[in-house]
Design an enzyme around this catalytic site. Structure first.
Site, PDB file in Angstrom:
ATOM      1  N   ARG A 304      14.258 -32.714 -24.824  1.00 10.01           N
ATOM      2  CA  ARG A 304      13.978 -33.618 -25.945  1.00 10.01           C
ATOM      3  C   ARG A 304      12.553 -33.413 -26.450  1.00 10.01           C
ATOM      4  O   ARG A 304      12.289 -33.542 -27.649  1.00 10.01           O
ATOM      5  CB  ARG A 304      14.235 -35.078 -25.556  1.00 10.01           C
ATOM      6  CG  ARG A 304      14.137 -36.032 -26.735  1.00 10.01           C
ATOM      7  CD  ARG A 304      14.600 -37.451 -26.403  1.00 10.01           C
ATOM      8  NE  ARG A 304      16.048 -37.580 -26.391  1.00 10.01           N
ATOM      9  CZ  ARG A 304      16.800 -37.785 -27.485  1.00 10.01           C
ATOM     10  NH1 ARG A 304      16.228 -37.897 -28.677  1.00 10.01           N
ATOM     11  NH2 ARG A 304      18.102 -37.868 -27.399  1.00 10.01           N
ATOM     12  N   GLU A 704      14.679 -46.582 -29.125  1.00  6.66           N
ATOM     13  CA  GLU A 704      13.518 -45.764 -28.789  1.00  6.66           C
ATOM     14  C   GLU A 704      12.594 -45.414 -29.952  1.00  6.66           C
ATOM     15  O   GLU A 704      11.382 -45.389 -29.776  1.00  6.66           O
ATOM     16  CB  GLU A 704      13.994 -44.460 -28.123  1.00  6.66           C
ATOM     17  CG  GLU A 704      14.684 -44.713 -26.814  1.00  6.66           C
ATOM     18  CD  GLU A 704      15.292 -43.442 -26.253  1.00  6.66           C
ATOM     19  OE1 GLU A 704      16.270 -42.948 -26.845  1.00  6.66           O
ATOM     20  OE2 GLU A 704      14.778 -42.942 -25.254  1.00  6.66           O
TER      21      GLU A 704
END
Ligand code: LUZ
Ligand code: MOS
Length: 753
Positions: A304, A704
């Protein structure tokens, strides 16, 4: 819709692991742990502990019934240390006693002699010694070296970001209860009930169906319970299976902070090249992720990071390399953003560096480089419905950035002992698990004969309000009030093979599965009503707790229709499965479409420093956030506010002091998180004018992305510091603690640039 649960929380009526009424015969488990960061176990003596008052059993690696292995991605993590230890706090033995205090006392008497070996604590040093977890990863597009050669401006440097403690209010814990035929029922404070189920079965050496995991709610998690709840559940399950008694393992705050994993610290070398107009031509970076002593989720987090290397910007020539470096700390783990924020910090640092070198403002450089329609990410995916430019411009206009900057300059001219800074932070966060197989979810929906509804999904409620969103989806789809819907505990026997509630996808995936289940039941009810009324199925509508046909008199309460459908043997239950469509990734080529979509937004952050003390305040954060059609706007507002404060904490106050394998900041007296006093004024505006076609009911994932807005606090403080001390050399090291700010202002080593 508001969250269902706060009235329970404030009255102390919400049940967490340690509140569950204790079953008869309960034993408490406490782990005896390694006190050295690395070495071989020369002697492990548990005899005295076994004789201690109240102690029923002491288990070591030899007592593990199945495999002594709890690794999720890579099998490199024993449940109980065997032969070697790799970090301070690594469980070596489990004491089971009648009370927690007695278990603790006995654990202290366990002798663990360790022949200490030198540990490795620094990520780059670990990489230098070849201590790499998994394969090094690279993403590349264009020709970085050629592009850097052509650039009018090139900056090179290093950016460092620190660890972060989750500070979930409920510490890690589990309660395992043996049932008939020694089946094990586990109450676990986990984001990943199916992972706990699978790994406990592995540790016990039994088929998965002998283990049932149930989760009512977590007192916060933030990623800290995606992987790291498993060890405590496995210890409880092992204890229960061996003693045939219920076993509870709940960590104290100090144990939790000292022993469990945190956000990964990163050390990154970057080069950023720009043309005369400030357009980024090339970005090259090497990320060294400090992974700690076992893989945990580090390889996924590293991935990520790479996907977010270019932040909210369009860059044609990119080469980013990443190493997950094995060190002798507790395994670092998932934390809101999952490696994404670390990547954003690097790019914003490089951009700041470039702005200083070019004599430009950060916002000028940000603005000309934002992602636009038709751009592609370095991993090949096209930017779908980009809103980076739109939200940047709208934020600048709606919050009057020009006026804010003018006032900051004016303030700085007038004041010698206080200085202010302002930073703009555009975000772009990819939604989907980067591991394709995790992008699936299940729901089980029952309509009872009175028209009340029960929904089970794989989503875990951890304060983020996912249950409200799921109830809303079920209610909207069936045309009933959300009061009729009860969202059950998350249980592995009702919804199996679930993905972690993580990656901001809890409502996206489980909401979609709920919608599919509710639609199926609605279609059956519509067919039944059409047979009652002799109309077409499409003419039957569901709204306001009523079901209507085309003629005025064709109407029944939802409950009344359901009762009649039941008498005619219509199925009122449905299980549904959802898998995010069109995801693929070719790891060898480094190209594909790993995300369903991206979330955008822009924050404007102001800070003020005290030039004598190095103390600072974050004055205000104004946010324009891309929410899609929110399933629950009040919850989403709370999530944005919580996330940005958490992000500010990571960038400013929160310093996980790491010292040769020891986590020194292991209590809330030595680890400072933002409190209400420190929290800035926060204004959240939602850009909710566009439906998101890629998630449930037009919504967008929310958990997030807003964490990344916190990075603005770092650069706002940085600007204020540099206004106080122009020309001093500035290092891109986070967190910008008061100590670090003080040293920048008054330290000797800050040589002039
Ligand atoms: N967990 C995970 C995550 O297993 N994969 C991911 O991509 C992810 N992203 C964010 C947070 N948790
Ligand atoms: Mo996560 S960092 O558990 O979404």
């Amino acid at each position: 819709m508001k969250n269902f649960e706060p009235h329970l929380h404030v009255r102390g009526q919400s049940e967490y692991i340690d509140d569950i009424p204790e079953p008869r015969g309960l034993l408490h488990g406490v782990a005896a742990v390694s006190h050295k960061p690395k070495g071989t176990i020369a002697r492990l003596d548990v005899r005295q502990a076994r004789q201690s008052p109240g102690v029923v059993a002491v288990l070591t690696a030899k007592d593990v019934l199945g495999e002594n292995q709890i690794g999720g991605i890579i099998l490199d993590e024993p449940l109980l240390a065997e032969g070697e230890v790799h970090f301070v706090g690594q469980p070596v033995a489990l004491v089971l006693a009648e009370t927690r205090d007695k278990a603790r006392e006995a654990a202290k008497s366990i002798v663990i002699d360790i022949d200490e070996e030198p540990g490795v604590f620094d990520a780059k040093e670990a990489a230098g010694r070849g201590e790499i977890i998994g394969a090094p990863r690279r993403l590349e597009c264009g020709d970085v070296d050629a592009a850097l050669d052509r650039c009018a401006f090139v900056v090179r440097g290093t950016a460092e970001s620190g660890a972060q403690e989750h500070v979930y209010m409920e510490t890690q814990g589990a309660l395992a209860v043996p049932k008939e035929q020694d089946r094990i029922f586990i109450h676990s404070a986990t984001q990943s009930p199916s992972a706990v189920q699978k790994i406990c079965a592995r540790v016990l050496g039994v088929p998965v169906h002998e283990v049932e995991v149930d989760v009512r709610r977590l007192g916060g998690a933030f990623g800290g319970k995606e992987d790291q709840a498993t060890a405590w559940a496995a210890l409880a399950a092992l204890g229960a299976r061996v003693t045939h008694r219920p076993v509870k393992v709940v960590l104290s705050r100090h144990e939790d902070m000292a022993m469990t994993g945190k956000r990964h610290p990163y050390s990154t070398d970057y080069a950023l090249g720009l043309d005369e107009a400030g357009r980024i031509q090339a970005f090259q970076a090497t990320y060294y992720q400090n992974a700690g002593a076992a893989a945990d989720l580090s390889p996924a987090i590293l991935e990520r990071t790479l996907y977010h290397a270019t932040a909210a910007y369009s860059i044609e020539n990119v080469r980013v390399d990443a190493f997950s470096c094995r060190t002798n700390y507790p395994p670092f783990t998932a934390f809101r953003g999952f490696g994404g924020p670390q990547a954003f910090f690097v790019l914003e640092a490089a951009l700041d560096h470039a702005a200083k070198k070019m004599g430009a403002t950060r916002e000028e450089l940000q603005r000309v480089n934002l992602l636009k329609e038709g751009d592609r990410f370095p991993y090949g995916m096209e930017v779908l419905a980009p809103r980076a430019v739109e939200l940047f411009d709208r934020a600048a206009e709606e919050f009057d950035l020009g006026e804010i900057k003018r006032r900051v300059d004016e303030f700085n001219e007038k004041n010698r002992l206080k200085k202010r800074g302002v930073a703009v932070t555009p975000i772009c966060f990819g939604i989907s698990f980067t591991s394709k197989f995790l992008n699936q979810a299940g729901a089980l929906l029952h309509v009872y004969t009175d028209g009340s509804v029960s929904v089970s999904t794989g989503a875990v409620e951890m304060g983020q309000g996912v249950n409200v969103k799921i109830a809303h989806v079920a209610a909207e789809t069936l045309g009933i009030s959300a009061k009729r819907v009860y969202v059950e505990t998350t249980n592995t026997t009702r919804v199996a093979n679930t993905s972690p509630t993580a990656a901001s996808t809890g409502a996206d995936l489980n909401g979609k599965a709920t919608e599919l289940a509710a639609r199926t039941v609605r279609a059956r009810l519509a067919a039944f009503a059409s047979s009652l009324w002799g109309c077409a199925e499409e003419e039957v509508t569901f709204a306001d707790d009523e079901v209507r046909g085309p003629a005025g008199e064709q109407r029944l309460g939802f409950g009344a229709l359901v009762a009649r459908a039941y008498m005619e043997r219509v199925s009122l239950s449905c299980q549904a499965h959802y898998a995010t469509p069109d995801l693929y990734f070719d790891k060898a080529a480094g190209k594909g479409k790993p995300f369903a979509y991206h979330v955008f937004g822009t924050a404007v952050t102001q800070a003020e420093i005290d030039c004598l003390r190095g103390t600072y305040r974050i004055l205000e954060v104004k946010i324009l956030h891309d929410s899609g059609k929110s399933l629950a706007p009040k919850i989403d507002r709370g999530q944005v506010e919580g996330a940005v404060v958490q992000g500010i904490g990571w960038m400013t106050l929160e310093d996980v002091v790491l010292d040769n394998g020891r986590i020194l900041a292991s209590s809330l007296t030595t680890y400072k998180v933002p409190d209400l006093e420190f929290a800035p004024e926060i204004e959240v505006r939602f850009a909710d004018d566009k439906e998101n076609p890629f998630a449930v009911m037009g919504s967008k994932a929310l958990g997030e992305p807003p964490f990344i807005y916190g990075i603005g606090a770092y650069f706002a403080v940085a600007d204020a510091l540099r206004a106080a001390r122009p020309g001093r050399k500035f290092a891109y090291t986070a967190p910008m603690t008061t100590e670090r700010a003080f040293l920048f202002l008054h330290g000797e080593e800050s040589a002039s640039e």
